[in-house]
Design an enzyme around this catalytic site. Structure first.
Site, PDB file in Angstrom:
ATOM      1  N   ASP A 162     -33.477  -0.654  -0.671  1.00  0.00           N
ATOM      2  CA  ASP A 162     -32.754  -1.772  -1.103  1.00  0.00           C
ATOM      3  C   ASP A 162     -33.405  -3.225  -1.110  1.00  0.00           C
ATOM      4  O   ASP A 162     -33.273  -3.955  -0.598  1.00  0.00           O
ATOM      5  CB  ASP A 162     -31.917  -2.056   0.587  1.00  0.00           C
ATOM      6  N   GLU A 410     -37.411   4.318   7.898  1.00  0.00           N
ATOM      7  CA  GLU A 410     -36.018   4.954   7.777  1.00  0.00           C
ATOM      8  C   GLU A 410     -36.043   6.192   6.947  1.00  0.00           C
ATOM      9  O   GLU A 410     -34.988   6.278   5.958  1.00  0.00           O
ATOM     10  CB  GLU A 410     -34.754   3.848   7.105  1.00  0.00           C
ATOM     11  N   TYR A 477     -28.106  -1.743  13.230  1.00  0.00           N
ATOM     12  CA  TYR A 477     -26.968  -2.714  12.736  1.00  0.00           C
ATOM     13  C   TYR A 477     -25.767  -2.543  13.675  1.00  0.00           C
ATOM     14  O   TYR A 477     -24.698  -2.547  13.197  1.00  0.00           O
ATOM     15  CB  TYR A 477     -26.834  -2.375  11.358  1.00  0.00           C
ATOM     16  N   GLU A 513     -35.202  -3.988  13.030  1.00  0.00           N
ATOM     17  CA  GLU A 513     -34.370  -4.739  11.954  1.00  0.00           C
ATOM     18  C   GLU A 513     -33.059  -4.641  12.801  1.00  0.00           C
ATOM     19  O   GLU A 513     -32.564  -3.759  13.635  1.00  0.00           O
ATOM     20  CB  GLU A 513     -33.953  -3.730  10.803  1.00  0.00           C
TER      21      GLU A 513
HETATM   22  C1  GCB Z   1     -31.988  -1.157   6.539  1.00  0.00           C
HETATM   23  C2  GCB Z   1     -33.172  -0.989   5.424  1.00  0.00           C
HETATM   24  C3  GCB Z   1     -33.482  -2.175   4.824  1.00  0.00           C
HETATM   25  C4  GCB Z   1     -32.011  -2.647   4.313  1.00  0.00           C
HETATM   26  C5  GCB Z   1     -31.187  -3.168   5.369  1.00  0.00           C
HETATM   27  C6  GCB Z   1     -29.754  -3.603   5.047  1.00  0.00           C
HETATM   28  O1  GCB Z   1     -31.861  -0.713   7.344  1.00  0.00           O
HETATM   29  O2  GCB Z   1     -34.227  -0.606   6.350  1.00  0.00           O
HETATM   30  O3  GCB Z   1     -34.193  -1.782   3.620  1.00  0.00           O
HETATM   31  O4  GCB Z   1     -32.324  -3.806   3.515  1.00  0.00           O
HETATM   32  O5  GCB Z   1     -31.045  -1.966   6.159  1.00  0.00           O
HETATM   33  O6  GCB Z   1     -29.651  -4.825   5.206  1.00  0.00           O
HETATM   34  O7  GCB Z   1     -29.010  -2.749   4.818  1.00  0.00           O
END
Ligand code: GCB
Length: 604
Positions: A162, A410, A477, A513
Site C-alpha cells: 500500500d 503483514e 485496525y 499500526e
Molecule cells: C496495513 C499495512 C500498511 C497499510 C495500512 C492501511 O496493515 O501494513 O502498509 O498502509 O494497513 O492503511 O491499510
C-alpha cells in the site's frame, strides 16, 4: 558496509546532481547510444524518483537509463577506486567507461563495486540501467494475482503493498578513493556492568583489506572529543577484535542520546598509517524480559509512528530537510520512536535518530509476502530476504537508535481473505510461513544477538508466526477495517483480542499500526469515519486500552503523514489518509491530540 567518509587517507565524493535520463520500454538495452555517449536527453535529479518528475512516466515500470560523467584519476597499485550506490529501485546494471561493472538487485540498501581497473585519468562516464518492474518473485512482490491488493484494493500500478512503487536512483552515489590497505567494515557491540562506577564496554570487530599483518590503533572519544579509552590491536587474517572499557560510561538513551566516537587508524606492518575511520556510536543495551522491552535495564514504552519515505516532488528520494522536520515534529508531540515501514530508510535518517534520541525498529522490504502452495517462490524470497537482512544488519549494526529488527510486514497465508471472515487457516500454509521465518530470524541472529527480532503481524494472521518473535508487533485496525464507525464495539473487540494474545504469548506486545483514514479539514459531530474527530476517537480508544495493559510495550500510530499510493477505489486522491499530518506536514486534530497525551505522560 561503512558510511562514506573523507579524511587524509580516503576521499569520498557524491556523484549527485543532474544526470541524463531516458526510459527504455523496448529494452534496446546495451545499445551504444546509452552508455557510450552522453545523450542530450532529459535531465533527472540524482537522488530522485522519476515518477514525481516526468508526468508521462508517473506509472512507468521497466528499464530506464541514467548517464553522467565525473572526474577521477586511474588509481595506482596502492589505491582502490570504488563506486557506491546507497539505493536504486529496484535493480541496477552499471557500466563505467563502456565496460559492465556489475549488477545489483533490491532497493533501499547500499551496494558497491571496485572499479580500480576501469577508471581513467580525467573524465569517466558512468551509465546505470535501472529497472523497477513489479514481479511476483521480487521482494516486495508485485503483479501477483493472488494478492488481496489485486482483488480488494485493485491498485494501479499493481503492487502487493500500500505505497507508491517509486523508481530511480533514490539516494546518493559515491566515488571513493582508498588506500589498498583499508578498513572494510567495523562493527560494535556495547554494554555495561552495573558496578559502582558503571563501567561500559565497546567490543569492536574490524575487517581489513590489502594486508596480511597490520595494526589497528583506536581511541574512544566522548562527545567533547576527550579520550576515554585507547588501545592498539593486531590484525590477523584480515580481522581484528578489540575491547574498550569505559568507566563512568554515559549511556545512550532518548533522554540523553550521548554518542562516543571510535577513532581508528590502520597501520601496515612497517608502522605506516594507511587508513583512518571515525565511527559514531552509543553505549546501550536492549533486552526483552517479562513482557517488557528494556533499554539499559529499564522498561521503555514506544510512542510513535509507522512512517514512509515520501514527499511531493522528492518521491522516495533522500530528503535531509524532511528528516529534520519530521524529527522536530516528533519532539513537538513527545514521540520517541518509529518503524522504518516497509523498507530500510536512508542511513542518514538513522544518523539523525542516533543524535536526536529516537528509537527505531528497522525493517527489511519484506511486505506483501503470501504463503500458500507456492514453494518455489517462497524459497526464492527466502534467499532474497536473507540477503536483505544481512545487508541491513551490516549497514545499521552500529546505530544505537536501532533497537529491533523487523523481518516482515503483514505476511499472509494465501487463504487470508477467507480467514479474515472467520474461516480456519490451512495449516500447511501456516507451516510454510513458520519455516520461512524460523530460517530468516536464525540467519539474522547469526549476525546480531544484541537486539530482538520481530515481524508486524496482520489482523487475522497466524499467531504461530507471532510466537517466533522476541517481542510481538501487531497491526490492528479496530474501528476502521473492523467495526468501522463503532468505537465502543471496537474497543471491546480489541480488549478481548489483546488479552487473549497476552495470555498465549506472554511477550511484550507493540501495536505497530492502528489508525483511521482522515480527510484533513473534514469535520463531523457526532464523529464519523474520515472526519478529524473520528481519527482522534480511534487513537484515544487505542491509547486508553493500552494504558490499562502494562505489557503493551509501545504504540505506533499508522501513519505519521499521509502518503502516496497507487490509484484504487480505497485510496481517494491516490493517498493513504491515515497520517496525523498531511503529506505536506500540516497537523490534523490527531497530532494535537497525541501531543496532549504524549507530552503529558513525558512530564509524569
Ligand atoms: C496495513 C499495512 C500498511 C497499510 C495500512 C492501511 O496493515 O501494513 O502498509 O498502509 O494497513 O492503511 O491499510
Amino acid at each position: 558496509m561503512l558510511y562514506p567518509q573523507s579524511n587524509r587517507f580516503r576521499c569520498s565524493l557524491p556523484v549527485d546532481g543532474f544526470w541524463s535520463f531516458q526510459v527504455d520500454p523496448e529494452g534496446v538495452g546495451e545499445q551504444e547510444a546509452w552508455w557510450n555517449g552522453l545523450p542530450a536527453g532529459r535531465q533527472i535529479a540524482v537522488p530522485g524518483s522519476w515518477n514525481e518528475l516526468f508526468p508521462e512516466h508517473r506509472d512507468y515500470l521497466g528499464d530506464a537509463w541514467y548517464v553522467t560523467e565525473f572526474d577521477a584519476f586511474a588509481p595506482g597499485p596502492d589505491s582502490v577506486l570504488s563506486l557506491r550506490f546507497d539505493s536504486v529501485n529496484y535493480s541496477a546494471r552499471v557500466w563505467l567507461n563502456g565496460t559492465e561493472v556489475g549488477f545489483h538487485e533490491g532497493g533501499h540498501l547500499p551496494f558497491e563495486f571496485n572499479v580500480s581497473d576501469l577508471a581513467r585519468d580525467g573524465r569517466n562516464r558512468l551509465a546505470v540501467l535501472v529497472n523497477n518492474d513489479l514481479r511476483p518473485d521480487r521482494v516486495p512482490p508485485g503483479n501477483a494475482s493472488d494478492s488481496p491488493f489485486s482483488s480488494m484494493m485493485s491498485s494501479f500500478p499493481p503492487t502487493s503493498f500500500d505505497f507508491f512503487p517509486y523508481g530511480g536512483i533514490q539516494r546518493p552515489v559515491w566515488v571513493s578513493m582508498l588506500d589498498a590497505v583499508h578498513i572494510v567494515s567495523a562493527g560494535v557491540e556495547t554494554g555495561f556492568d552495573c558496578n559502582d562506577d558503571l563501567t561500559g564496554y565497546v567490543n569492536l570487530r574490524v575487517e581489513v583489506a590489502g594486508a596480511a599483518a597490520a595494526r589497528l590503533a583506536c581511541q574512544v572519544l566522548d562527545a567533547g572529543g576527550g579520550m576515554v579509552a585507547e588501545g592498539t590491536c593486531d590484525v590477523k587474517d584480515g580481522t581484528v577484535e578489540c575491547r574498550f572499557e569505559l568507566p563512568g560510561v554515559r549511556l545512550w538513551s532518548p533522554a540523553d542520546p550521548h554518542l562516543y566516537t571510535v577513532a581508528m587508524e590502520l597501520r601496515d606492518d612497517e608502522g605506516k598509517a594507511r587508513d583512518a575511520y571515525r565511527l559514531e556510536t552509543g553505549v546501550r543495551t536492549v533486552e526483552v524480559r517479562d513482557s517488557r522491552i528494556l533499554l539499559n535495564g529499564e522498561p521503555i514504552h514506544l510512542k510513535g509512528f509507522g512512517k514512509h519515505e515520501d514527499f511531493p516532488v522528492h518521491g522516495r528520494a533522500l530528503n535531509l530537510p524532511l528528516i529534520v522536520k519530521d524529527g522536530e515534529l516528533f519532539r513537538w508531540m513527545g514521540a520517541n520512536s518509529y518503524r522504518t515501514s516497509h523498507y530500510p530508510y536512508a542511513e542518514e535518517a538513522l544518523r539523525y535518530a542516533d543524535r536526536a534520541g529516537l528509537l527505531v525498529i528497522d525493517e527489511i522490504p519484506a511486505v506483501g509476502l503470501m504463503f500458500g502452495d507456492n514453494g518455489d517462490r517462497i524459497a526464492g524470497w527466502l534467499e532474497v530476504c536473507k540477503g536483505q537482512l544481512r545487508d541491513l544488519i551490516r549497514r545499521d549494526l552500529n546505530h544505537p537508535s536501532v533497537i529491533m529488527w523487523s523481518v516482515a510486514n503483514e505476511p499472509m497465508t494465501a487463504d487470508f481473505m477467507a480467514r479474515f471472515r472467520g474461516a480456519d487457516a490451512n495449516p500447511a500454509f501456516v507451516d510454510a510461513g513458520t519455516d520461512f521465518f524460523v530460517a530468516l530470524v536464525d540467519a539474522g541472529k547469526e549476525l546480531d544477538r544484541s537486539r530482538p527480532f520481530s515481524l508486524a503481524g496482520v489482523m487475522g494472521g497466524p499467531v504461530e508466526w507471532l510466537e517466533l518473535c522476541d517481542a510481538v508487533m501487531i497491526n490492528r485496525y479496530w474501528g476502521w477495517y473492523r467495526l468501522g464507525g463503532q468505537i465502543e464495539q471496537a474497543r471491546a473487540g480489541m480488549e478481548e483480542e489483546l488479552d487473549a494474545l497476552h495470555e498465549r504469548l506472554a511477550k511484550p506486545i507493540i501495536i505497530a499500526e492502528f489508525g483511521a483514514d482522515t480527510i484533513a479539514g473534514h469535520h463531523s459531530e457526532p464523529a464519523e469515519m474520515f472526519s478529524e474527530e473520528y481519527q482522534v476517537d480511534v487513537l484515544r480508544m487505542t491509547l486508553d486500552v493500552a494504558a490499562e495493559r502494562p505489557w503493551i510495550a509501545g504504540l505506533h500510530v499508522w501513519n505519521f503523514a499521509d502518503f502516496k499510493t497507487g490509484q484504487g477505489v480505497m485510496r481517494p486522491a491516490s493517498l493513504n489518509h491515515k497520517g496525523v499530518f498531511t503529506r505536506e506536514r500540516r497537523p490534523k486534530m490527531a497530532a494535537h491530540f497525541l501531543r496532549s497525551r504524549w507530552r503529558e505522560d513525558a512530564a509524569a
